[in-house]
Design an enzyme around this catalytic site. Structure first.
Site: not given
Length: 303
Positions: A56-58
Site C-alpha cells: 500500500m504505497d503512496g
C-alpha cells in the site's frame, strides 16, 4: 419501496430531507451495484486469483500532493483498504495480504512513527467495536510480523482482534506489521532449529534409556520445514502482488512466497486505488495466467 422512501410527516422540513435527491442517490447506487456485479460475473469466466497481496504505497505522497495533513493520507488509505477488501470478497478472492508497516519504517522520524502507531491502534479498536465490515464478510484477521516491536496498546489491540476473528471462515485478511521478509525467514529458521534441538535432546535422553539413536535423521532442514514456520503457513502463495504508486520494488515483502506471483505496479497512489484498478489488475493476471501456470508446473516437475 419507492413510496415509503418518498413519504415524510408534515412536521419534517422537506427542504432538509430533499427526498428527490435521496431517491436519485439510491437509484444511482443500485445501478452502480448492478453494473459492478455484472462486471464481476464476466471476470469470473476467466481464472480468478485466490490470493492478492498489496504493497500500500503512496499514502504520504497523496497527502503531500493535496496539501493535507500527513496522517490524513493514511486515513484515506485505510478507507481504500476496507473498500478493496469488500470488492475482493464480492469477486470470491479468499486471501488478502497487505504490507502495512515495515520494520524499516521504525527508522522514520519518531513523531511520524508515533502518529502511525496511534492511527493503527485507533483503526484496530474501531474494527473491534464496530464489527459491521468483519461480520459482513465473516473476516478472519491475522497480523504477520514481530509484534513484540509494537508499543503495548497496539500489540494488545492486534492480539484481541486476531482472537476475536479466529473462528471466522470467510475472507482472510493478513496485515503485515511490523514486517519484512528477511525477519520472517530468520524467524522460521530459528523456530525449525529450536524444534530440531528439542527433538535431538529427547532422542538423546531416549538413547540413554536404552532406545536406539536416530543417527542424525533430522539434521537436514528442507524447504517444506521452513514453509511450515513462515507467518504465511496454511495460506496459499499470492497469485498477484500489487504495488501502487508505480514503484517496482518489493521492498522486502513476501520474498519467500512470491516466486510465481504476477507482479504489478499500477500508477495510482494507494488511497486512489479503486474498483476499476482492481478489475484491470485481474484482467492482466488472467492474460498472464497460462505463462504463470506453465512455470509452476515446470517447477513441480523439477522438484
Amino acid at each position: 419501496m419507492t413510496g415509503s422512501r418518498l413519504s415524510f410527516s408534515p412536521s419534517v422540513d422537506p427542504k432538509k430531507e430533499k427526498p428527490d435527491e435521496m431517491v436519485t442517490s439510491g437509484v444511482l447506487a443500485s445501478l452502480q451495484n448492478f453494473l459492478r456485479k455484472c462486471l464481476i460475473a464476466v471476470l469470473s469466466y476467466g481464472p480468478m486469483p485466490k490470493h492478492i497481496a498489496f504493497i500500500m504505497d503512496g499514502n504520504r505522497r497523496y497527502a503531500k500532493f493535496r496539501s493535507i495533513q500527513q496522517g490524513a493520507g493514511h486515513r484515506v488509505g485505510f478507507s481504500a483498504l476496507i473498500a478493496n477488501l469488500l470488492y475482493c470478497y464480492e469477486m470470491g478472492v479468499k486471501y488478502i495480504t497487505v504490507y502495512a508497516f515495515s520494520i524499516d519504517n521504525f527508522k522514520r522520524d519518531p513523531s511520524e512513527v508515533q502518529s502511525l502507531m496511534q492511527l493503527m491502534e485507533e483503526k484496530i479498536n474501531e474494527l473491534l467495536e464496530n464489527r459491521s465490515v468483519i461480520n459482513k464478510v465473516n473476516c478472519k484477521i491475522n497480523f504477520w510480523g514481530n509484534l513484540d516491536l509494537l508499543c503495548e496498546p497496539v500489540r494488545v489491540a492486534a492480539q484481541k482482534l486476531m482472537a476475536s476473528t479466529a473462528g471466522n471462515t470467510g475472507i482472510v485478511l493478513s496485515v503485515c506489521m511490523p514486517y519484512n521478509s528477511t525477519s520472517e525467514i530468520v524467524n522460521a529458521v530459528n523456530e525449525v532449529c529450536s524444534e530440531r534441538r528439542e527433538m535431538l535432546q529427547r532422542e538423546h535422553a531416549g538413547y540413554g534409556n536404552g532406545h536406539a539413536a536416530n543417527n542424525g535423521a533430522h539434521s537436514e532442514i528442507s524447504v517444506a520445514d521452513l514453509d511450515q514456520h513462515m507467518y504465511s503457513a496454511g495460506c496459499p502463495d499470492p497469485d498477484i502482488v500489487i504495488r501502487t504508486s508505480g514503484e517496482t520494488r518489493l521492498s522486502n515483502f513476501l520474498l519467500w512466497q512470491t516466486t510465481f506471483s504476477h507482479l504489478q505496479n499500477p500508477d495510482p497512489l494507494w488511497p486512489e486505488f479503486s474498483f476499476r484498478h482492481l478489475v484491470w489488475s485481474i484482467l492482466q493476471y488472467q492474460r498472464a495466467y497460462p505463462y504463470l501456470e506453465q512455470n509452476r508446473n515446470l517447477a513441480k516437475k523439477q522438484m
